[in-house]
Structure formats: C-alpha cells, structure tokens
Design a protein around this motif. Sequence first.
Motif, PDB file in Angstrom:
ATOM      1  N   ARG A   1     -10.933  11.022  -1.454  1.00  0.00           N
ATOM      2  CA  ARG A   1     -11.058  10.955  -2.609  1.00  0.00           C
ATOM      3  C   ARG A   1     -10.866   9.439  -2.876  1.00  0.00           C
ATOM      4  O   ARG A   1     -11.470   8.791  -3.397  1.00  0.00           O
ATOM      5  N   LEU A   2      -9.796   8.874  -2.152  1.00  0.00           N
ATOM      6  CA  LEU A   2      -9.519   7.472  -2.203  1.00  0.00           C
ATOM      7  C   LEU A   2     -10.626   6.574  -1.540  1.00  0.00           C
ATOM      8  O   LEU A   2     -11.030   5.579  -1.762  1.00  0.00           O
TER       9      LEU A   2
ATOM     10  N   ASN B   1       0.921  -1.185   0.054  1.00  0.00           N
ATOM     11  CA  ASN B   1      -0.165  -0.031  -0.048  1.00  0.00           C
ATOM     12  C   ASN B   1       0.882   1.339   0.032  1.00  0.00           C
ATOM     13  O   ASN B   1       0.401   2.294  -0.551  1.00  0.00           O
TER      14      ASN B   1
ATOM     15  N   GLN C   1      -7.199  -1.587  -3.815  1.00  0.00           N
ATOM     16  CA  GLN C   1      -5.973  -0.852  -3.987  1.00  0.00           C
ATOM     17  C   GLN C   1      -6.319   0.536  -3.377  1.00  0.00           C
ATOM     18  O   GLN C   1      -5.341   1.329  -2.837  1.00  0.00           O
ATOM     19  N   ASN C   2      -7.326   1.299  -3.793  1.00  0.00           N
ATOM     20  CA  ASN C   2      -7.765   2.427  -3.545  1.00  0.00           C
ATOM     21  C   ASN C   2      -7.792   2.773  -1.874  1.00  0.00           C
ATOM     22  O   ASN C   2      -7.288   3.563  -1.226  1.00  0.00           O
TER      23      ASN C   2
ATOM     24  N   ALA D   1      -7.885   7.107  -9.929  1.00  0.00           N
ATOM     25  CA  ALA D   1      -8.633   7.528  -9.029  1.00  0.00           C
ATOM     26  C   ALA D   1      -8.273   9.107  -8.723  1.00  0.00           C
ATOM     27  O   ALA D   1      -9.170   9.983  -8.442  1.00  0.00           O
TER      28      ALA D   1
ATOM     29  N   THR E   1      -1.383   6.832  -9.047  1.00  0.00           N
ATOM     30  CA  THR E   1      -2.684   7.711  -9.000  1.00  0.00           C
ATOM     31  C   THR E   1      -3.796   6.650  -8.704  1.00  0.00           C
ATOM     32  O   THR E   1      -5.102   7.038  -8.783  1.00  0.00           O
ATOM     33  N   GLY E   2      -3.520   5.455  -8.008  1.00  0.00           N
ATOM     34  CA  GLY E   2      -4.728   4.697  -7.575  1.00  0.00           C
ATOM     35  C   GLY E   2      -5.306   3.960  -8.565  1.00  0.00           C
ATOM     36  O   GLY E   2      -5.009   3.963  -9.744  1.00  0.00           O
TER      37      GLY E   2
ATOM     38  N   ARG F   1     -13.682   5.920  -3.720  1.00  0.00           N
ATOM     39  CA  ARG F   1     -13.492   5.254  -4.999  1.00  0.00           C
ATOM     40  C   ARG F   1     -13.433   3.462  -4.693  1.00  0.00           C
ATOM     41  O   ARG F   1     -12.879   3.231  -3.448  1.00  0.00           O
TER      42      ARG F   1
END
Length: 579
Positions: free
Chosen positions: A537-538, A346, A545-546, A358, A353-354, A541
């Motif tokens: 924002r993560l 992680n 992964q995010n 994202a 950028t995710g 989404r």
Amino acid sequence: MSGRRRRTEGTGAPAPAVPGASVASRRRPAPGRWLAWGLAAGLPLLFLGLFFAWPVGNMLGLGLWPEGALDLGGFGEVLSRQRTWRILGLTLLQASLGTVISLVLGVPGAYVLYRTRFRGQGAVRAFVTVPFVLPTIVVGVAFRSLLAPHGPLGFLGWEESLWGIVAALVFFNYAVVVRTVGGTWAQLDPRAEQSARALGASPARAFWHVTLPALAPAIASAASLVFLFCATSFGTVLVLGGMRYGTIETEIWVQTTQFLDLRAAAVLSVAQLLVVAGALAVAGRARAKRERAVELATEARAVRPISRADAVPLAVTVLALAALALPIGHLVVRSLRTPQGWGLGNYLALGTTGGANALSVTVWEATANSLRVAALAAAIAVLVGTLVAIVLSRRPAARAGRRALSLMDALFMLPLGVSAVTVGFGFLVTLDRPLGLPVDLRTAGLLVPIAQAVVAVPLVVRVLLPVLRAIDPRQRQAAATLGASPRRVLAAVDARVAAKPLGLAVGFAFAVSLGEFGATSFLARPDAATLPVVVFRLIGRPGEQNLGMALAASVLLAALTAGVMLAAERLRPGTAGDL
C-alpha cells in the motif's frame, strides 16, 4: 548407509531377520490402530478439502458454472484473446529462463557448499537460504530500487523489463538448486568418481560421465520445483512487471480485482493448474529417483578443503553470493536516505500512518499483526504437515496403498502451485455462511492464518518427509517386537529422528507465513493489515515519505524473516530436510 546394508540390498538377499518380526507381521492390526491411521490421514485431507479444494473449486465454479449449468464458452473466448497467449508465453518464458540460470549458477554453488570445506561454511549456507523465504513484495521493492534509473544498476535499463523479473526469480530460487542438488551431492559415494580418476579420466571427464549422471535426479527435481515457483510468482512480478510484463498469476489478479471477470480468471486458473500438475509430476518422479539414489549412498561424506582446482565453481559461487547480497544491501542503504539527508527518519516514521494517512494502522501495529498471524499459521501448518509426513513416510506392501500415498503426496503439493489469488478470492466467495451456517467466516480472525497455513503445509512436508523416510523400517519392527505399542514406536523412533528437522520446519512455516502476500491481500482487513500488505500500500501511494517508509518496512520484514531462518538453520541436522 553402511556398505553392509548396501550389499544386502544390491544382491537381493533378504534383510537380516528381527527375532519375532515374522510373527508380529502376521498379526492382524487392531481396530484402534486402523482408526489412528485413519485420523492421521483424514484430518489433513479434511483441512485441505475445506480450506483449499472447496474455495478453489467454488472460485472456478463461479466462472465455469455461472448460471448453475456448465458453460465452457469462456475457454474459447479467453483463449482467443491475443492478451491471453501473450501472458501464457511470458509465463513460460520467464519460468524457463529463471530455471536455466538458477541451474547454471546453483550447481557450482552446491559443489562448493556441500563437497568442499572452508571456514564459515555454515553461515554461508544459511545466507543462501534467506532469499528463498524473503517476502516477494520485499524482493520486488529491493529490485525496483536497484534497477531504477538512479539506482546502481540503472544503466542496464532493466526497470519494468523481462530481465529484471528473471533476475529477481533467480534471486529467489538459487537456494532451491543449491540445497536440493547439494544435499544429494554430499551423500554420493565418492568411490565411483575415484575409480574413474584411477583409470586415467580427467576431473572434468569423471564429473561429466560419473558424477553428473548420479546427480541427474536431484537436478531434475530442483529444475521442476524452480520452474513451478517461477511460473507462480506473484508479488515480485506485480511490482517489477509494470503494464508490459505479467504472468498467469498476476493476470488472474487483474481479471478478478480490476475487471471482475470471474470467467476469465477461472479459465486462467485451469490453465495454471495444468502447468502446475505437469511440474509436480516431473518433480515427484525425480524426487522418487533421488530418494532411492540417496538410500544407496554411503553415510561417509567425502569433503576436502577448497583448493585451486575449485577455481571455476568458486568464482561462480562468489559471483552468485554477491548478486544475492546486492539487492538487500542496496535496500538497506536506500532506506537510510531521506529528503533531509542520511538518517533514521524513515524508520522513525514507521510509528505513523504515512503521508496523507496512507495506512489505517502504523507499520509497528502491522508488524505485531504479522507476527501474531504467522505464529498461528505456523502452528497449524506444522500440525497438519507433520501428520501428512508421518503418513507418507510409511511403505505399505500393497500396490494400492503405495498409489494412495503417492496421490496424497501430490494433493498436498498443489497449494505451492495454485494461484494464491485464487485461494484468497475463493475464501471470500465461499466462506460467507458456509454450509448454511449462520456465521460469516470472512470476518473471523482465523481466516488469514488458515490461508497462510495452506501455503506453508507443503514446505513442512518437504522438510520432514525425507528424514522420516530415511528411517530403517526394521527399527520400528524391532520396537514393536519388544512390546512397544504403535504410539510408543512413533514416540521412540519417529519423533526422536524428526526432532531437529521439526525446528527447521517451524522456521520455514513461520517465515513463509510472515511474508505471504497473495491470499492475505484479499483477506486482511485494513485495520488488521499485515506487514507485506502495508508495504504494497505504501508503494502505491505518492510521496517521498511513503516510499521511504516502504523501504524501511521492507528492511524490517527482511530482517525478521532472515532472523527466523538463521535460527532455524542451526537446528538443521546435516543435509537432512533439504528441499
């Protein structure tokens, strides 16, 4: 304060005269001196007016003056909604529960950390302070992971619940109670309690009848501040509340961003402003009583090694410290878990950028943005806050002067309670060609640090003001009598005393700016997003992964703020500068 000075004040006898002071006091202030004090007060007021009062007033005007004429019909419409009263009730309930529990846990902690002595006490004090400056979005992520059905506390069923939100609010505000009450407790004259014990009172009776009444102003001050912070919490409630729970703050965000109902947002902002004004009034009165009580206290601090007699407050404090460590500890552990097993995957993904792009920037780029913006915001906040603290620390003889300073103090506390969402959206609707100038400040790089500085200025003032007010005015009089100019007096007396708390003020301003989310979420461009905005924002989404990146980025943000506060705590001079 020495017993000699206390006897002088207590009997009403005049203070020892400084040679030549009477002559100096009769001298008419030079015009340059009036100009200097006018600038010292005027520049911060101009900053507050341009970047707080104007945007907030314009935001309210869009809702209350939609067609250029006053329209109060929105109050009847918004206040007739069942949803509005449910939100108001939840705000007051969450704030009340958070305040009561913070006091129940914080007062014993104040005793253990400020009236007893044990190894590692300074480190524990610093640790207690860290949650207060952690970004709200990080705390929301930590508690969300902790209370999830698969989390360590999932069995409580507190996910998206009232008690989950209250637990996070207590996590934030425990330090406010410990520092405010502990800072006063450490300076109380112990002889009153010792006299009660000598007359046969038990320790419990002496505490309830002697110590607790002396601490009442500090407890009231802490309670009002905690209530204010709980009632205006945004990021934590937004993450933890789900669709069922919210506050006035989150409802303003919903009405503004999702429904575009500016009239409803304006009405709610006015309601929040009334709640804030009430809390600030209580805090101001309690703080004034607290400062008078500390002025009459002895300088000697009676602390003793912790013993068996302290078993109950020690047990409560240990429980509270464990509760503070659990969310952050679990966040760190959870950030090391990946779909492939345990590892640093992680953290390695922070350079991307995710999932499904994202983000517009990588987390490392957002970190650089946050550090740069926070440094600029801290510089602005410290400059403005220092000027405010210097002006407010004076004690004019005229009642009108004292009232003017009290009003100025209240004005600069307002940004702590007014919705950051209101401020951020106010910036957007106000600074498009302000005053007719051919420039759009909304795209200027200074807008985000200015918004963050507006939020940080009150904390800078609260750190510096008690220290500056504790300076004996006769020191300034003596320096002036010996021929020092006002500038020289300021440098020789005030600046020397405020040097160490200034370091703490810089730390608070930097840490708060680093984690500010409410106003920044409106103002930060996608290609210049800050770390809290990226974390939010993560979270929103889908994808493992995010989520993993959000957890790792939250740990990074927590580590940065904790490091800043631990460094600033080392500059704290004793109990001076406590909130």
